[in-house]
Scaffold this motif. Sequence first.
Motif, short mmCIF file in Angstrom:
data_model
loop_
_atom_site.label_atom_id
_atom_site.label_comp_id
_atom_site.label_asym_id
_atom_site.label_seq_id
_atom_site.Cartn_x
_atom_site.Cartn_y
_atom_site.Cartn_z
N GLY A 12 -5.55 -22.30 54.61
CA GLY A 12 -4.55 -23.19 55.20
C GLY A 12 -5.03 -24.63 55.23
O GLY A 12 -6.21 -24.90 55.46
N ASN A 13 -4.09 -25.54 54.96
CA ASN A 13 -4.39 -26.96 54.93
C ASN A 13 -3.29 -27.75 55.63
O ASN A 13 -2.11 -27.40 55.51
N ALA A 14 -3.67 -28.80 56.33
CA ALA A 14 -2.71 -29.78 56.85
C ALA A 14 -3.51 -31.02 57.23
O ALA A 14 -4.54 -30.92 57.90
N THR A 55 2.19 -31.13 48.69
CA THR A 55 1.48 -31.41 47.43
C THR A 55 1.86 -30.42 46.32
O THR A 55 1.99 -30.79 45.18
N HIS A 56 2.02 -29.14 46.70
CA HIS A 56 2.39 -28.11 45.72
C HIS A 56 2.69 -26.81 46.45
O HIS A 56 2.51 -26.71 47.66
N GLU A 57 3.17 -25.82 45.70
CA GLU A 57 3.79 -24.66 46.32
C GLU A 57 2.85 -23.53 46.74
O GLU A 57 3.31 -22.48 47.20
N ASP A 60 -1.35 -21.76 50.85
CA ASP A 60 -2.26 -22.44 51.78
C ASP A 60 -1.82 -23.87 52.06
O ASP A 60 -2.41 -24.56 52.88
N HIS A 61 -0.73 -24.31 51.40
CA HIS A 61 -0.21 -25.66 51.62
C HIS A 61 1.22 -25.68 52.16
O HIS A 61 1.65 -26.67 52.74
N VAL A 62 1.96 -24.59 51.96
CA VAL A 62 3.39 -24.64 52.35
C VAL A 62 3.80 -23.64 53.43
O VAL A 62 4.93 -23.73 53.92
N SER A 216 -13.61 -31.63 51.32
CA SER A 216 -12.55 -30.75 51.81
C SER A 216 -12.31 -29.55 50.90
O SER A 216 -12.80 -29.51 49.77
N HIS A 217 -11.50 -28.62 51.42
CA HIS A 217 -11.08 -27.44 50.65
C HIS A 217 -12.28 -26.68 50.11
O HIS A 217 -12.26 -26.17 48.99
N LEU A 218 -13.36 -26.61 50.91
CA LEU A 218 -14.55 -25.87 50.48
C LEU A 218 -14.26 -24.37 50.46
O LEU A 218 -13.67 -23.84 51.40
ZN LIG Z 1 -5.22 -25.15 48.14
#
Ligand SMILES: [Zn+2]
Length: 258
Positions: A12-14, A55-57, A60-62, A216-218
């Motif tokens: 997950g990212n935000a 950023t994309h579908e 972990d982003h949407v 990030s995103h390690l």
């Molecule tokens: Zn990602």
Amino acid sequence: MKIASLGSGSKGNATLVQSDDTLVMVDCGFSMRETLARLARLGADPAEITAILVTHEHGDHVRGVLPLARRLGVPVYLSHGTGRALAERERFDTRGVVLHEVRPGRALTVGALTVTPVPVPHDAREPCQYVFDDQRRNVGVLTDLGTITSHVVQAYGACDALVLECNHDRDMLAMGHYPMSLKRRVGGQWGHLNNRQAGELVTEMDQGRLQHLVLSHLSEDNNTPEHALAAMAEAGFDDMQRLRVASQGDGFPWLLVE
Ligand SMILES: [Zn+2]
Ligand SMILES: [Zn+2]
């Protein structure tokens, strides 16, 4: 300007970017409950969010984007391809949400921020990362890309702060337990940046200008903060006042870009 993260990694990212009373969230890969808890931890009032940029579908982003947008009544910005990819999913219900299409390379205004979507090579339909400018400073968010293109260097080379993917250590990925197909995907041209590639971008940057560099995103399987930091030191950037690693659990706290 200031930036913070609710969490960063494949689960997950935000990311939050704020200038004056404009507060944008880049991606929301967390459930509603998780998102609200993480916002509270940062002392951020959800009601102050102006917009969500996607950023994309990838999940972990949407994951939380639409529920959050609906609840807060804020618009969602995304590329045509990302919108199409999401529309093909059964559970993607856009009712009650205002969607705005962004075009790679074409700057748009969101409140006090000028936002430039930057196209990146990643295995999604039309992925864009973002550079934010408030007339004084500029901040880049750059994760989920397999290669550093010359266009990326141009777009991010003079950032005052950068959230930069350091997904994996090449050797750890090669020796790790992932199946070969996944190793190829992650390590490929359309996958994720390894530490050394991230370092190559940093060598190209105006390092004197960089107030914050957040790794990030390690990958939790194929990287460690120590490996990522070592790659930055090799790239000539080892000022621990300006360097930090974002985590899946905590993201990173508010950082002021003066
Ligand atoms: Zn990602
Ligand atoms: Zn992705």
